[in-house]
Design a protein around this motif. Structure first.
Motif: not given
Ligand SMILES: NC(=O)c1ccc[n+]([C@@H]2O[C@H](COP(=O)([O-])OP(=O)(O)OC[C@H]3O[C@@H](n4cnc5c(N)ncnc54)[C@H](O)[C@@H]3O)[C@@H](O)[C@H]2O)c1
Length: 346
Positions: A154, A160, A163-164, A168, A171, A200, A205, A208
Motif C-alpha cells: 500500500l 484513496d 486502492y480503496k 478503485s 484491488g 485480502n 483492505v 480490495s
C-alpha cells in the motif's frame, strides 16, 4: 489532430508531453481542478488551461480527448467527450465497474467516435518482442500463457481512489494486474472463461484483494495462469510467458529483458537467447520509469490517430478496456460462487 488532456497528474503530464512531441497532434487544452497542475502541462505552449471539462470541450477544432484523471471521474468525462463528438483515449482501468464500462461503450456506439483504452504495457519493448515472436509462429502454436504482475503493497499509493474499493473497483487485479489481464486478451484475441480466487488476508483492505490467482481461457480453450499481487516482497515486477509447441518466450520487468528458447523438433538441440533492453535499463537509471512510459504513450498516440481513421492497430479498444474490468469482476464472482464464469464472446 487537436487534443485536450483531462487530469494533469503523473500520467497526464506525460500524456500532454506525448501530444506536444508529435508533429501530427496539437495540445490545445488541459483540464485539472488544480490550476498549477494544468499550467505545468501547458508551460511554454499556446494551450489553454481549464478547471472544468465542459468548457474545454467547446474549444474550436477540438477532435480528441485523453482522460487521465482519477478513476472515479472516468465515466462522466469519457461520456461527455464522446457526446460532444470527440475521439477518446482513456487511461486504464476504463471504469471501476462493469456497468460503468458498458455505459461508456454505449456512448461510443451512439457517437460513432473512437474509444480506446490506455493499456500501454502493450508497447513496452519486452512485450512487443514477445508479441512479435508469438505472431511469427517461431514457437509454434501457443499451448498456454503464464502471467504475473505485482508490487509490494500500500505504500505505492498516494490517494484513496487508487486502492480503496468501491472507488478503485477492487484491488491488485484492478491496479497492477489490469495491464496483465489485458496482455492475455491481446495475445490470445480474447478471454471467454474465468475461474479464480481473490483474497485480502494480508493487507485486509475491504473489497480490495491483495492477491488474485486465476485461470483464464481463450475462445479456443488456450489456458492462462494469472496472478496479481500487492504482496510481492521483491517489489514491482511483472512477466508474461508464452509456451508453444516449439519453444517459449518470456517478457520480464524489472530489469526489462526477454528470453527465447526454441527447438525445431523433439530431440533437436535447443536454442536459447536473452535480449536485455540495456537502453531501457540505463535510461530508467538516469531518468526513472516515466521516461519509458513516455515512449509507450508516444506509440499509443500514433496508433490512436490510426484507430480514429478506422485502421487496425495494436492499441487497446474500449471493448478491451471493458473486458479487462469484466474479467476482474468474474474472478470476484468465481471466488464467491466457487464456479467458473463464462463471458459473452465479442
Ligand atoms: N498506464 C499506466 O501505466 C498508468 C500508471 C498510473 C496511473 N494510471 C492511470 O492514470 C490515471 C491518473 O493517474 P495518476 O497516477 O496520474 O494520478 P495523479 O493522482 O498523479 O493525478 C491525477 C490528477 O487528476 C486531477 N484531478 C482530480 N480530479 C479530477 C477531475 N475530476 N477532473 C480532472 N482532473 C482531476 C488531480 O488534480 C491530479 O492532477 C488513472 O486512471 C490511473 O489509473 C495509468
Amino acid at each position: 489532430m487537436k487534443f485536450v488532456v483531462v487530469g494533469a497528474g503523473t500520467i497526464g503530464q506525460l500524456r500532454a508531453q506525448s501530444i506536444r512531441l508529435n508533429p501530427a497532434t496539437e495540445l490545445v487544452g488541459v483540464v485539472d481542478p488544480v490550476p498549477a497542475a494544468a499550467e505545468r502541462a501547458v508551460a511554454g505552449s499556446t494551450a489553454r488551461t481549464f478547471t472544468d471539462l465542459r468548457t474545454a470541450l467547446e474549444l474550436p477544432g477540438l477532435e480528441a480527448v485523453i482522460v487521465s484523471s482519477p478513476l472515479p471521474a472516468h465515466e462522466e468525462q469519457v461520456v461527455a467527450a464522446l457526446e460532444a463528438g470527440k475521439h477518446v483515449l482513456c487511461e486504464k482501468p476504463l471504469g471501476n465497474t462493469v456497468e460503468s464500462c458498458q455505459r461508456m461503450l454505449a456512448a461510443a456506439a451512439r457517437s460513432g467516435k473512437t474509444l480506446a483504452t490506455g493499456f500501454n504495457h502493450r508497447y513496452y519493448p519486452s512485450v512487443k518482442y514477445l508479441t512479435e515472436v508469438v505472431r511469427s509462429g517461431k514457437i509454434g502454436a501457443i499451448d498456454h500463457l503464464r502471467i504475473f504482475g505485482a508490487h509490494d503493497g500500500l505504500h505505492n499509493f498516494r490517494t484513496d481512489w487508487q486502492y480503496k474499493a468501491p472507488a478503485s473497483g477492487g484491488g491488485a487485479m484492478m491496479d497492477v494486474g489490469i495491464h496483465m489481464t489485458d496482455l492475455a486478451v491481446h495475445l490470445l484475441g480474447d478471454v471467454v472463461e474465468v475461474y479464480g480466487v481473490a483474497s485480502n488476508r494480508i493487507l485486509q483492505v475491504p473489497g480490495s484483494e491483495d492477491n488474485a490467482v486465476a485461470i483464464f481461457k481463450s475462445p479456443t480453450g488456450i489456458p492462462v495462469t494469472y496472478h496479481a499481487a500487492w504482496t510481492e516482497w521483491k517489489g514491482y515486477r511483472w512477466y508474461v510467458e508464452a509456451y508453444g509447441e516449439k519453444g517459449m518466450v518470456r517478457a520480464y520487468y524489472a530489469p526489462m529483458f526477454n528470453l527465447l528458447i526454441t527447438q525445431e523438433r523433439p530431440g533437436a538441440p535447443r536454442k536459447k537467447s536473452y535480449q536485455f533492453h540495456f537502453d531501457v535499463m540505463v535510461r530508467e537509471k538516469l531518468k526513472g520509469w516515466t521516461s519509458t512510459a513516455l515512449l509507450t504513450f508516444q506509440e499509443e498516440l500514433r496508433d490512436f490517430l490510426g484507430m480514429s481513421r478506422g485502421e487496425r492497430t495494436n492499441l487497446a479498444t474500449g471493448f478491451d478496456g471493458f473486458r479487462a474490468v469484466e474479467i476482474a469482476s468474474a474472478v470476484y464472482r468465481s471466488t464467491r460462487d466457487g464456479q467458473p464464469v463464462r463471458l459473452t464472446p465479442r
